[in-house]
Motif scaffolding. Sequence first.
Motif, PDB file in Angstrom:
ATOM      1  N   TYR A  45     -16.699 -12.115 -13.946  1.00 43.56           N
ATOM      2  CA  TYR A  45     -18.058 -12.230 -13.422  1.00 43.56           C
ATOM      3  C   TYR A  45     -18.539 -13.673 -13.449  1.00 43.56           C
ATOM      4  CZ  TYR A  45     -18.432  -7.205 -13.350  1.00 43.56           C
ATOM      5  OH  TYR A  45     -18.225  -5.888 -13.061  1.00 43.56           O
ATOM      6  N   ARG A  46     -19.448 -13.976 -12.543  1.00 43.22           N
ATOM      7  CA  ARG A  46     -20.072 -15.294 -12.495  1.00 43.22           C
ATOM      8  C   ARG A  46     -21.036 -15.460 -13.673  1.00 43.22           C
ATOM      9  NH1 ARG A  46     -19.706 -14.049  -6.951  1.00 43.22           N
ATOM     10  NH2 ARG A  46     -19.086 -15.818  -5.700  1.00 43.22           N
TER      11      ARG A  46
ATOM     12  N   THR B 262     -21.000 -19.148 -10.514  1.00 40.31           N
ATOM     13  CA  THR B 262     -22.348 -19.046 -11.064  1.00 40.31           C
ATOM     14  C   THR B 262     -23.308 -18.745  -9.926  1.00 40.31           C
ATOM     15  OG1 THR B 262     -23.957 -20.129 -12.518  1.00 40.31           O
ATOM     16  CG2 THR B 262     -22.872 -21.522 -10.883  1.00 40.31           C
ATOM     17  N   PHE B 263     -24.580 -18.747 -10.221  1.00 41.78           N
ATOM     18  CA  PHE B 263     -25.624 -18.644  -9.207  1.00 41.78           C
ATOM     19  C   PHE B 263     -26.441 -19.920  -9.280  1.00 41.78           C
ATOM     20  CE2 PHE B 263     -24.590 -14.246 -10.157  1.00 41.78           C
ATOM     21  CZ  PHE B 263     -24.381 -13.758  -8.881  1.00 41.78           C
TER      22      PHE B 263
ATOM     23  N   ASN C 266     -29.931 -14.961  -9.620  1.00 42.67           N
ATOM     24  CA  ASN C 266     -29.129 -13.756  -9.425  1.00 42.67           C
ATOM     25  C   ASN C 266     -29.851 -12.864  -8.414  1.00 42.67           C
ATOM     26  OD1 ASN C 266     -28.024 -11.080  -9.691  1.00 42.67           O
ATOM     27  ND2 ASN C 266     -27.174 -11.686 -11.664  1.00 42.67           N
TER      28      ASN C 266
ATOM     29  N   ILE D 227     -32.607 -10.172 -15.805  1.00 40.32           N
ATOM     30  CA  ILE D 227     -31.570  -9.145 -15.717  1.00 40.32           C
ATOM     31  C   ILE D 227     -31.455  -8.471 -17.086  1.00 40.32           C
ATOM     32  CG2 ILE D 227     -30.264 -10.176 -13.818  1.00 40.32           C
ATOM     33  CD1 ILE D 227     -28.331 -11.356 -15.898  1.00 40.32           C
TER      34      ILE D 227
ATOM     35  N   GLY E  27     -24.531 -16.218 -15.121  1.00 43.19           N
ATOM     36  CA  GLY E  27     -25.802 -15.817 -14.535  1.00 43.19           C
ATOM     37  C   GLY E  27     -25.805 -14.350 -14.150  1.00 43.19           C
ATOM     38  N   ASP E  28     -24.664 -13.695 -14.318  1.00 37.89           N
ATOM     39  CA  ASP E  28     -24.563 -12.255 -14.066  1.00 37.89           C
ATOM     40  C   ASP E  28     -24.048 -11.556 -15.322  1.00 37.89           C
ATOM     41  OD1 ASP E  28     -24.708  -9.826 -12.815  1.00 37.89           O
ATOM     42  OD2 ASP E  28     -22.810 -10.039 -11.748  1.00 37.89           O
TER      43      ASP E  28
ATOM     44  N   ALA F  41     -24.858 -17.409  -4.674  1.00 35.93           N
ATOM     45  CA  ALA F  41     -23.556 -17.314  -5.346  1.00 35.93           C
ATOM     46  C   ALA F  41     -22.723 -18.552  -5.044  1.00 35.93           C
ATOM     47  CB  ALA F  41     -22.819 -16.056  -4.890  1.00 35.93           C
TER      48      ALA F  41
ATOM     49  N   SER G 101     -32.509 -14.940 -15.201  1.00 36.60           N
ATOM     50  CA  SER G 101     -31.459 -15.347 -14.271  1.00 36.60           C
ATOM     51  C   SER G 101     -32.048 -15.309 -12.861  1.00 36.60           C
ATOM     52  CB  SER G 101     -30.246 -14.423 -14.386  1.00 36.60           C
ATOM     53  OG  SER G 101     -29.178 -14.904 -13.592  1.00 36.60           O
TER      54      SER G 101
ATOM     55  N   THR H  43     -23.418  -7.902  -9.838  1.00 38.03           N
ATOM     56  CA  THR H  43     -22.827  -8.285  -8.556  1.00 38.03           C
ATOM     57  C   THR H  43     -21.311  -8.156  -8.635  1.00 38.03           C
ATOM     58  OG1 THR H  43     -22.638 -10.622  -9.135  1.00 38.03           O
ATOM     59  CG2 THR H  43     -24.717  -9.917  -8.131  1.00 38.03           C
TER      60      THR H  43
END
Length: 162
Positions: free
Chosen positions: A75-76, A124-125, A25, A34, A78-79, A144, A22, A84
């Motif tokens: 959560y987004r 997302t990122f 991120n 991650i 990519g996380d 972000a 990711s 985050t």
Amino acid sequence: MHAILGYAYTNATFQSPLLLGSPENPMADANGNIQVLPGDRIPGIPLNRIAGQVDYNVTDKWIVGGSASWQSSFYRYGDEANLTSPLNGYFLANLHTSYKVTDKITIFGLVNNLFDTRYYTYGTFGPVLSVPWPSVPGGVTNTATAVPGRPFSAYAGITITF
């Protein structure tokens, strides 16, 4: 009168450890990875969601009603490791009415997002270095991203049945 209420509790979590790439991120390691742990929440899925609607027949031809929904934060994408801050939950309220002029003609009105709530439906990122930002001095550095929800809107119309 007609009313409906629904609730969803979705405890969508990862069950096994997982190392994911990711690179966008901001909390990723030097290799762009991650570490997802069992119990981390799956992105994009709120834990709680509730929705309801009430319709009232003022007369045989006239209906007024409203609906509301609330959902918790999420959560987004990519996380997956939940490193985050999540996107905030939100509450929305809507109104609607209709009047049956004849058996074949109905007029209606809708108000969506009555309180003009600012909210996000997806996050997302994304890459920022590979995209040119000529109108932003210094460019963009925050990876972000989030998709805003529908703002206040009102509609009126007519339906004709043939």
